[in-house]
Enzyme design. Sequence first.
Site, PDB file in Angstrom:
ATOM      1  N   LYS A 140       0.855  -1.185   0.000  1.00  0.00           N
ATOM      2  CA  LYS A 140       0.000   0.000   0.000  1.00  0.00           C
ATOM      3  C   LYS A 140       0.890   1.234   0.000  1.00  0.00           C
ATOM      4  O   LYS A 140       1.676   1.446   0.932  1.00  0.00           O
ATOM      5  CB  LYS A 140      -0.923   0.023   1.210  1.00  0.00           C
ATOM      6  CG  LYS A 140      -1.832   1.260   1.215  1.00  0.00           C
ATOM      7  CD  LYS A 140      -2.388   1.552   2.574  1.00  0.00           C
ATOM      8  CE  LYS A 140      -2.990   2.954   2.584  1.00  0.00           C
ATOM      9  NZ  LYS A 140      -3.395   3.371   3.933  1.00  0.00           N
ATOM     10  N   GLY A 173      -7.681   9.303  10.106  1.00  0.00           N
ATOM     11  CA  GLY A 173      -7.935   9.337  11.544  1.00  0.00           C
ATOM     12  C   GLY A 173      -8.986  10.320  11.999  1.00  0.00           C
ATOM     13  O   GLY A 173      -9.215  10.470  13.201  1.00  0.00           O
ATOM     14  N   ALA A 205      -9.289   5.764   4.689  1.00  0.00           N
ATOM     15  CA  ALA A 205      -9.114   6.903   5.598  1.00  0.00           C
ATOM     16  C   ALA A 205     -10.394   7.704   5.798  1.00  0.00           C
ATOM     17  O   ALA A 205     -11.121   7.998   4.853  1.00  0.00           O
ATOM     18  CB  ALA A 205      -8.013   7.846   5.118  1.00  0.00           C
ATOM     19  N   GLY A 206     -10.667   8.025   7.062  1.00  0.00           N
ATOM     20  CA  GLY A 206     -11.762   8.929   7.407  1.00  0.00           C
ATOM     21  C   GLY A 206     -13.043   8.270   7.845  1.00  0.00           C
ATOM     22  O   GLY A 206     -13.965   8.947   8.302  1.00  0.00           O
ATOM     23  N   ASN A 221      -8.517   1.768  10.188  1.00  0.00           N
ATOM     24  CA  ASN A 221      -7.761   1.412  11.382  1.00  0.00           C
ATOM     25  C   ASN A 221      -8.307   2.153  12.608  1.00  0.00           C
ATOM     26  O   ASN A 221      -8.853   1.562  13.537  1.00  0.00           O
ATOM     27  CB  ASN A 221      -6.286   1.715  11.165  1.00  0.00           C
ATOM     28  CG  ASN A 221      -5.404   1.310  12.346  1.00  0.00           C
ATOM     29  OD1 ASN A 221      -4.217   1.559  12.339  1.00  0.00           O
ATOM     30  ND2 ASN A 221      -5.949   0.666  13.361  1.00  0.00           N
ATOM     31  N   THR A 222      -8.195   3.495  12.590  1.00  0.00           N
ATOM     32  CA  THR A 222      -8.554   4.291  13.763  1.00  0.00           C
ATOM     33  C   THR A 222     -10.002   4.075  14.186  1.00  0.00           C
ATOM     34  O   THR A 222     -10.301   4.031  15.387  1.00  0.00           O
ATOM     35  CB  THR A 222      -8.316   5.780  13.471  1.00  0.00           C
ATOM     36  OG1 THR A 222      -6.975   5.960  13.030  1.00  0.00           O
ATOM     37  CG2 THR A 222      -8.544   6.626  14.711  1.00  0.00           C
TER      38      THR A 222
END
Length: 325
Positions: free
Chosen positions: A167, A228, A254-255, A276-277
């Site tokens: 990635k 995040g 993301a987001g 992830n977050t």
Amino acid sequence: MNIYVNGEEKNYPDNSSVAEVVDAMGLTGKKIAIELNKEILPFQTYSTQQLQAGDCLEIVHAIGGGQDDSFVLAGKTYQSRLLVGTGKYKDLEETRLAIAASGAQIVTVAIRRTNIGQNPSEPNLLDVISPDRYTILPNTAGCYTAEDAIRTCRLGRELLGGHKLVKLEVLADQKTLFPDVEETYAAAKLLVKDGFDVMVYTNDDPIAAKKLEDIGCVAVMPLAAPIGSGLGIRNSYNILTIIENANVPILVDAGVGTASDAAIAMELGCAGVLMNTAIAEAKNPILMASAMRKGIEAGREAFLAGRMPRKRFASASSPIDGLFF
């Protein structure tokens, strides 16, 4: 003891037999086939074959054609459309449990320097997410130049024994963590030329996404919102345009903040979502991982079903004919 059944971690009494697991699943007498640790298990041995902690069972049956909804990435087929990261968890055990609950088959890892003098007995991330069980996706998180990203990918390939799938993300600044598109183009060109299968993080720009596809990236990963942030998809129309013009898988990266964000991405037609977050910083990461799995599945089913058209005015769901007043 904990074993894995069709990719999910399950708990059974010590020394349980395969037949007891089959019975607990309500499959006794059904036409099934079983692999134990990637070896075909003859049905005559189900009652005598005892299981040990960590064993992996794959139990399959026949279904009608057309029901498979897998997707292909760099020539490999995946059933799960949820990809997860490994950062921000409180410890490796929470990491392991959350990833198992997510059902993910692709797991991203950051490549970092080892700590000189580290205790050899200290657990390693790859002991928790074994490459035998997951597709490990090295990422270039924290890289701000094409050169650093390329070096990181090459080290990741060496670390994982020739692994080609990576990635790529090249960041522009520490405040927004938006991609530096120019550096991303440069890194993608060299990595593709070097034989890597590149999944690339970019902004939600349809032009940039198409250029990265033309460079040869195997998947394009536009952001939903800043990394995040948990803001969810900020520009669904751009994501939709990227999907409509693409010939490679498009995965939102993301987001994402919660399961409804993941469902929206899938309803747009994304091949998958990486996060992830949103899981790791939830109050209960393991439960959130399970929720994300269900959100991905629900959104995908809604996309395949085809939503009703939006209308400006009301439309009665009950028939008008036959009213008695």
